[in-house]
Design a protein around this motif. Structure first.
Motif, PDB file in Angstrom:
ATOM      1  N   LYS A 144      47.453 -45.190  12.801  1.00  0.00           N
ATOM      2  CA  LYS A 144      45.911 -45.313  12.952  1.00  0.00           C
ATOM      3  C   LYS A 144      45.651 -46.974  13.421  1.00  0.00           C
ATOM      4  N   LYS A 145      46.580 -47.512  12.557  1.00  0.00           N
ATOM      5  CA  LYS A 145      45.771 -49.022  12.549  1.00  0.00           C
ATOM      6  C   LYS A 145      46.169 -49.642  13.989  1.00  0.00           C
ATOM      7  N   TYR A 146      47.359 -48.765  14.476  1.00  0.00           N
ATOM      8  CA  TYR A 146      47.618 -50.006  16.210  1.00  0.00           C
ATOM      9  C   TYR A 146      46.869 -48.722  16.846  1.00  0.00           C
ATOM     10  N   ASP A 147      45.842 -47.734  17.192  1.00  0.00           N
ATOM     11  CA  ASP A 147      44.887 -47.087  18.036  1.00  0.00           C
ATOM     12  C   ASP A 147      44.012 -48.226  17.376  1.00  0.00           C
ATOM     13  N   LYS A 148      43.556 -48.633  16.623  1.00  0.00           N
ATOM     14  CA  LYS A 148      42.248 -49.226  17.045  1.00  0.00           C
ATOM     15  C   LYS A 148      42.550 -50.636  16.771  1.00  0.00           C
ATOM     16  N   ARG A 149      43.704 -50.840  16.709  1.00  0.00           N
ATOM     17  CA  ARG A 149      43.796 -52.772  17.511  1.00  0.00           C
ATOM     18  C   ARG A 149      43.980 -52.655  18.382  1.00  0.00           C
ATOM     19  N   THR A 150      44.985 -51.661  19.236  1.00  0.00           N
ATOM     20  CA  THR A 150      45.420 -51.916  21.107  1.00  0.00           C
ATOM     21  C   THR A 150      44.558 -50.987  21.401  1.00  0.00           C
ATOM     22  N   GLY A 151      43.601 -50.291  20.648  1.00  0.00           N
ATOM     23  CA  GLY A 151      43.655 -49.083  21.405  1.00  0.00           C
ATOM     24  C   GLY A 151      43.541 -48.364  22.465  1.00  0.00           C
ATOM     25  N   GLY A 152      44.991 -48.035  21.985  1.00  0.00           N
ATOM     26  CA  GLY A 152      45.914 -46.861  22.372  1.00  0.00           C
ATOM     27  C   GLY A 152      45.752 -45.244  22.175  1.00  0.00           C
ATOM     28  N   LEU A 153      46.507 -44.800  22.127  1.00  0.00           N
ATOM     29  CA  LEU A 153      46.127 -43.065  22.404  1.00  0.00           C
ATOM     30  C   LEU A 153      48.014 -42.610  21.703  1.00  0.00           C
ATOM     31  N   LEU A 154      48.107 -44.315  21.233  1.00  0.00           N
ATOM     32  CA  LEU A 154      49.372 -43.392  20.769  1.00  0.00           C
ATOM     33  C   LEU A 154      49.231 -42.198  19.528  1.00  0.00           C
ATOM     34  N   ARG A 155      48.393 -42.022  18.220  1.00  0.00           N
ATOM     35  CA  ARG A 155      48.321 -41.650  17.190  1.00  0.00           C
ATOM     36  C   ARG A 155      48.587 -40.073  17.144  1.00  0.00           C
ATOM     37  N   LEU A 156      47.575 -39.466  17.559  1.00  0.00           N
ATOM     38  CA  LEU A 156      47.101 -38.303  18.065  1.00  0.00           C
ATOM     39  C   LEU A 156      48.874 -37.567  18.616  1.00  0.00           C
ATOM     40  N   PRO A 157      49.349 -37.315  19.080  1.00  0.00           N
ATOM     41  CA  PRO A 157      50.822 -36.747  20.062  1.00  0.00           C
ATOM     42  C   PRO A 157      51.697 -37.105  19.073  1.00  0.00           C
ATOM     43  N   PHE A 158      51.921 -38.294  18.448  1.00  0.00           N
ATOM     44  CA  PHE A 158      52.827 -39.390  17.548  1.00  0.00           C
ATOM     45  C   PHE A 158      53.094 -38.611  16.291  1.00  0.00           C
ATOM     46  N   ILE A 159      51.812 -38.144  15.770  1.00  0.00           N
ATOM     47  CA  ILE A 159      51.858 -37.434  14.440  1.00  0.00           C
ATOM     48  C   ILE A 159      52.218 -36.176  15.021  1.00  0.00           C
ATOM     49  N   GLN A 160      51.699 -35.649  15.941  1.00  0.00           N
ATOM     50  CA  GLN A 160      52.002 -33.833  16.036  1.00  0.00           C
ATOM     51  C   GLN A 160      53.804 -33.785  16.141  1.00  0.00           C
ATOM     52  N   LYS A 161      54.438 -34.847  16.553  1.00  0.00           N
ATOM     53  CA  LYS A 161      55.665 -34.796  16.561  1.00  0.00           C
ATOM     54  C   LYS A 161      55.892 -35.153  14.927  1.00  0.00           C
ATOM     55  N   VAL A 162      55.371 -36.120  14.677  1.00  0.00           N
ATOM     56  CA  VAL A 162      55.970 -36.303  12.923  1.00  0.00           C
ATOM     57  C   VAL A 162      55.670 -34.931  12.509  1.00  0.00           C
ATOM     58  N   LEU A 163      55.079 -34.242  12.139  1.00  0.00           N
ATOM     59  CA  LEU A 163      55.074 -33.060  11.550  1.00  0.00           C
ATOM     60  C   LEU A 163      55.544 -32.016  11.744  1.00  0.00           C
ATOM     61  N   GLN A 164      56.611 -32.303  12.618  1.00  0.00           N
ATOM     62  CA  GLN A 164      57.452 -31.223  13.209  1.00  0.00           C
ATOM     63  C   GLN A 164      59.314 -31.688  12.307  1.00  0.00           C
ATOM     64  N   GLN A 165      58.830 -33.019  12.290  1.00  0.00           N
ATOM     65  CA  GLN A 165      60.335 -33.336  11.561  1.00  0.00           C
ATOM     66  C   GLN A 165      60.567 -32.964  10.028  1.00  0.00           C
ATOM     67  N   PRO A 166      62.232 -33.236   9.832  1.00  0.00           N
ATOM     68  CA  PRO A 166      62.782 -32.441   9.019  1.00  0.00           C
ATOM     69  C   PRO A 166      62.014 -33.063   8.069  1.00  0.00           C
ATOM     70  N   PHE A 167      61.979 -34.219   7.721  1.00  0.00           N
ATOM     71  CA  PHE A 167      61.582 -34.972   6.059  1.00  0.00           C
ATOM     72  C   PHE A 167      60.298 -34.488   6.439  1.00  0.00           C
ATOM     73  N   PHE A 168      58.898 -34.231   6.876  1.00  0.00           N
ATOM     74  CA  PHE A 168      58.013 -33.358   6.765  1.00  0.00           C
ATOM     75  C   PHE A 168      58.282 -32.423   6.623  1.00  0.00           C
ATOM     76  N   THR A 169      59.116 -30.945   6.957  1.00  0.00           N
ATOM     77  CA  THR A 169      58.885 -29.581   6.992  1.00  0.00           C
ATOM     78  C   THR A 169      60.261 -29.927   5.413  1.00  0.00           C
ATOM     79  N   THR A 170      58.937 -29.413   4.103  1.00  0.00           N
ATOM     80  CA  THR A 170      60.207 -29.357   3.312  1.00  0.00           C
ATOM     81  C   THR A 170      59.807 -28.497   2.867  1.00  0.00           C
TER      82      THR A 170
END
Lengths: 262, 503
Positions: A144-170
């Motif tokens: 969120k900070k990154y997107d805010k500071r750089t005006g990027g669009l990284l958050r939404l797609p990246f977090i989708q990827k994170v949601l599927q990572q082993p460490f999050f699939t508990t």
């Protein structure tokens, strides 16, 4: 208190071998600041892309770290869970009333040990879940900070990827925790005089609270509650406040807590 | 799996390289196979102001860049983990030596794509088979990667003006590894693209064919950078590559992650164990006479699980032995924990009941934490799901609205109906493409009642400062899309009135 500080406190309270497995939130924040200041001064097109690529690279490295640690722990838990079950069976079969060498003293002793072990085991598993969650939260925040500071669009797609990572699939750990709870119920004697026993239990538990897992658990709960209190940046993606029914009791377990122990 | 990922890396850069990577920045070079997200944005916002164009292009570049990140990785066993403490560092130094670099090269990729495999074990390919089949072809590329990535690193390091300590560390360690000088960044891109093109494999033509299928391409590129689609699509659609790769049994789900093992063996993807797999393991061990007598090789043979390597079994056996013969001391700290509580209990507690009650209380607290974590996790999942859903709807509506506009203008060209003329004029003058998207954004908001309501409810609970619910929803649609959303918000009312006017 800011997330970075809370995270640091959590890490302090955590089990020692876990300390370096958490998100390097501070460093990532520095990187974001670096990137955002860099792009403004240079403004060339290549730079932001490379900067973003680097940022993504570091994030991925962190994720790898989480995954590796998480899966390692998970594997351990699977083994230990099975072993505990076997152990209980063995004790019952040996020292139990219908066992090969029935002995009440031995039985009670062994069961006491088992109870201790199984509670701690349960605690560790829950702390792993907490580990997963706190790292996820950190990632979400840094994105969120990154997107805010750089005006990027990284958050939404990246977090989708994170949601599927082993460490999050508990899910598996969660299942083990529930199974463990069932086993614990079986192993613990029935509660007869709830009120009195609970009181005494509390006193002892507060002494026990200095001990690693319990202390860590308390810290985790308190952190969670405080992190979800209203913040200045509440948004669509923020979690609602946490209302724990025994928050006072939990607070009282913290060392140097303002709430006196009864 | 790694083979697939590497080939994919090669191929995607082949295509990009062929178009001259440096020219990719010009929007005209975008192919249909590029990720879903930036492309529609590009189409929808042709008249964006510069800042937005920049961010879009950045996004586009970034999306073409993931392997770039991996290239950086190859050299930066040092860089990547300079954040972690010393204990973590030693693990990673491991990867800075040549034979291991290619694995680290793929770290970001594999962690992204292979994570998909967790939920869909059936389509997972065997990692070990893949690795053993292609040991040598990695080498030429490795060297190229090393020389290139060092330069890239240097140029990256030059770019930020204020240099914090981490940069210094990087530079010093970097110079330790790579003696090469700075190159210009532009030539780096070209060089790199050329190298990848040179590293052609006989199997890549298949990939070309397959990538021509946009569905596949979308999946691949999405897998690389964005929300991955179910990996079945990804793996199943490229049967050619799978010839040598046996399909895993349903029990197994493996995740390739080079940062996992530290045993000095390359190609060691991490296995994600399950209770069923463990049961199978225990059975095999018991058949072989117990944990002390069983050998990894024997166990592996008995288990007959595809994709399981001897390294997995070995490490698992080690853990198993530790757990058996030193129950619950498999982590050293657990011993400390136990002695602490024993001390306290022997000093202060008299009866076993009190200990039991203390434990019970501990249990309650743990249970509470577990519950809350579960709830929190579900909430987080739902939040993101909703955000994604809204984003998707928004884009769909934008697209369909723009299509409508296009057909409208083509109709206009064909017939000279005055009514259409008027509509066209009003559409052009009052409602720019971006605004029309906002309009349709409002449409979606009305249409998707349920997610909207729940999002409103949630935001109300969170004491959302904004009172205008439409603003709220639009913000939720693309939380990170600040420039377009701001425009939309400002034009909200005019859009609404324009809509009413044209209706």
């Amino acid at each position: 208190m800011k997330f970075g500080k809370r995270l640091k406190l959590q890490i302090q309270e955590t089990l020692p071998e876990w300390r370096d497995k958490f998100l390097s939130y501070k460093d990532l924040k520095k990187l974001v600041r670096l990137i955002s200041s860099g792009t403004s001064t240079l403004g060339k097109l290549h730079e932001p892309c490379k900067a973003e690529a680097n940022f993504v690279y570091f994030l991925n490295a962190e994720i790898d770290k989480f995954n590796a640690f998480f899966m390692e722990q998970e594997e351990d838990f699977i083994i230990r869970h099975e072993e505990l079950k076997q152990r209980i069976q063995r004790v019952v079969a040996t020292f139990g009333p219908n066992g090969s060498q029935p002995s009440e003293v031995d039985y009670r002793e062994e069961m006491d040990r088992i109870r201790k072990d199984i509670i701690n085991f349960h605690g560790e598993m829950v702390l792993l879940e907490n580990y997963s969650n706190i790292n996820y939260t950190g990632l979400a925040k840094i994105l969120k900070k990154y997107d805010k500071r750089t005006g990027g669009l990284l958050r939404l797609p990246f977090i989708q990827k994170v949601l599927q990572q082993p460490f999050f699939t508990t899910d598996l750990v969660s299942k083990l925790v529930k199974e463990c709870e069932n086993t614990i119920d079986a192993v613990f004697p029935d509660v007869q005089e709830e009120g009195r026993i609970k009181e005494r239990g509390q006193k002892e538990a507060s002494m026990v609270a200095c001990q690693g897992i319990f202390r860590n658990t308390i810290a985790a709960l308190v952190t969670m509650q405080e992190m979800r209190r209203g913040s200045s940046t509440y948004g669509q993606f923020s979690l609602p406040p946490l209302n724990l029914p025994d928050s006072e009791l939990i607070q009282s377990f913290q060392p140097n807590s303002p709430i006196p122990i009864l | 799996m790694r083979k697939i990922m590497e080939e994919y890396t090669t191929l995607s850069f082949q295509r990009l390289g062929a178009r001259q990577l440096s020219n990719l920045v010009a929007s005209g070079a975008m192919s249909s196979s590029l990720p879903v997200l930036p492309t529609p944005l590009e189409e929808k916002y042709p008249k964006l102001p510069d800042s937005q164009q920049v961010s879009l292009e950045r996004e586009i570049m970034a999306n073409s860049v993931p392997p770039h990140a991996t290239q950086l990785a190859s050299n930066s066993g040092v860089v990547g983990h300079m954040f972690s403490s010393a204990s973590g560092f030693t693990t990673d130094l491991h990867f800075s030596s040549a034979p291991h670099e290619r694995h680290f090269t793929n770290a970001p990729f594999i962690s992204q794509s292979s994570s998909d495999g967790i939920s869909l074990p059936l389509t997972r390919s065997s990692h070990s088979g893949v690795f053993q089949s292609r040991p040598m072809s990695h080498y030429p590329r490795e060297n190229n990667n090393i020389s290139w990535s060092a330069d890239q690193l240097q140029s990256f390091l030059d770019f930020p003006e204020n240099v914090p300590t981490q940069n210094n560390q990087v530079e010093s360690s970097n110079s330790g590894i790579m003696p090469s000088d700075d190159n210009t960044k532009r030539s780096d891109w070209q060089e790199w693209a050329d190298q990848l093109i040179r590293d052609d494999d006989p199997s890549t033509p298949n990939w070309n064919e397959l990538l021509a299928d946009t569905n596949v391409a979308d999946t691949e590129l999405e897998t690389a950078y964005q929300a991955p689609k179910p990996p079945q699509n990804f793996l199943v659609q490229q049967p050619q590559v799978h010839q040598q790769i046996p399909v895993l049994s349903g029990d197994l789900s493996s995740v390739a992650s080079p940062s996992s093992s530290v045993t000095g063996v390359p190609n060691k993807p991490r296995m994600r164990w399950t209770p069923e797999l463990h049961e199978c393991f225990v059975e095999a061990v018991n058949q072989l006479g117990g944990s002390e007598r069983a050998t990894p090789k024997g166990v592996l043979k008995l288990m007959k699980v595809e994709g399981l390597t001897i390294y997995h079994v070995k490490s698992h056996l080690q853990k198993y032995r530790t757990a058996r013969y030193r129950p619950d001391s498999s982590e050293g700290s657990s011993e400390k924990k136990m002695s602490a509580i024993e001390e306290m209990t022997s000093l202060d507690l008299k009866t076993g009941i009190e200990i039991t009650e203390a434990l019970r209380l501990q249990m309650e607290v743990q249970k509470r934490l577990h519950e809350q974590l579960e709830i929190q996790r579900n909430l987080q999942l739902r939040i993101e799901e909703q955000g994604r859903y809204l984003q998707m709807m928004f884009e769909k509506q934008c697209k369909s609205h723009n299509d409508r506009l296009k057909t409208l203008s083509s109709n206009l060209e064909e017939s000279s109906a005055p009514l259409l003329d008027v509509m066209q004029h009003s559409a052009k003058n009052e409602v720019e493409p971006t605004k029309s998207c906002a309009e349709t954004g409002n449409d979606i908001m009305d249409a998707s009642a349920i997610p909207e309501e729940s999002s409103r409810k949630m935001s109300r609970k969170q004491k959302e400062p904004e009172s205008h619910s439409e603003d709220l929803n639009l913000e939720g649609v693309s939380g990170s899309d600040s420039p377009p959303i701001k425009r939309v918000k400002a034009d909200d009312r005019s859009v609404a009135s324009a809509k009413l006017a044209s209706d």
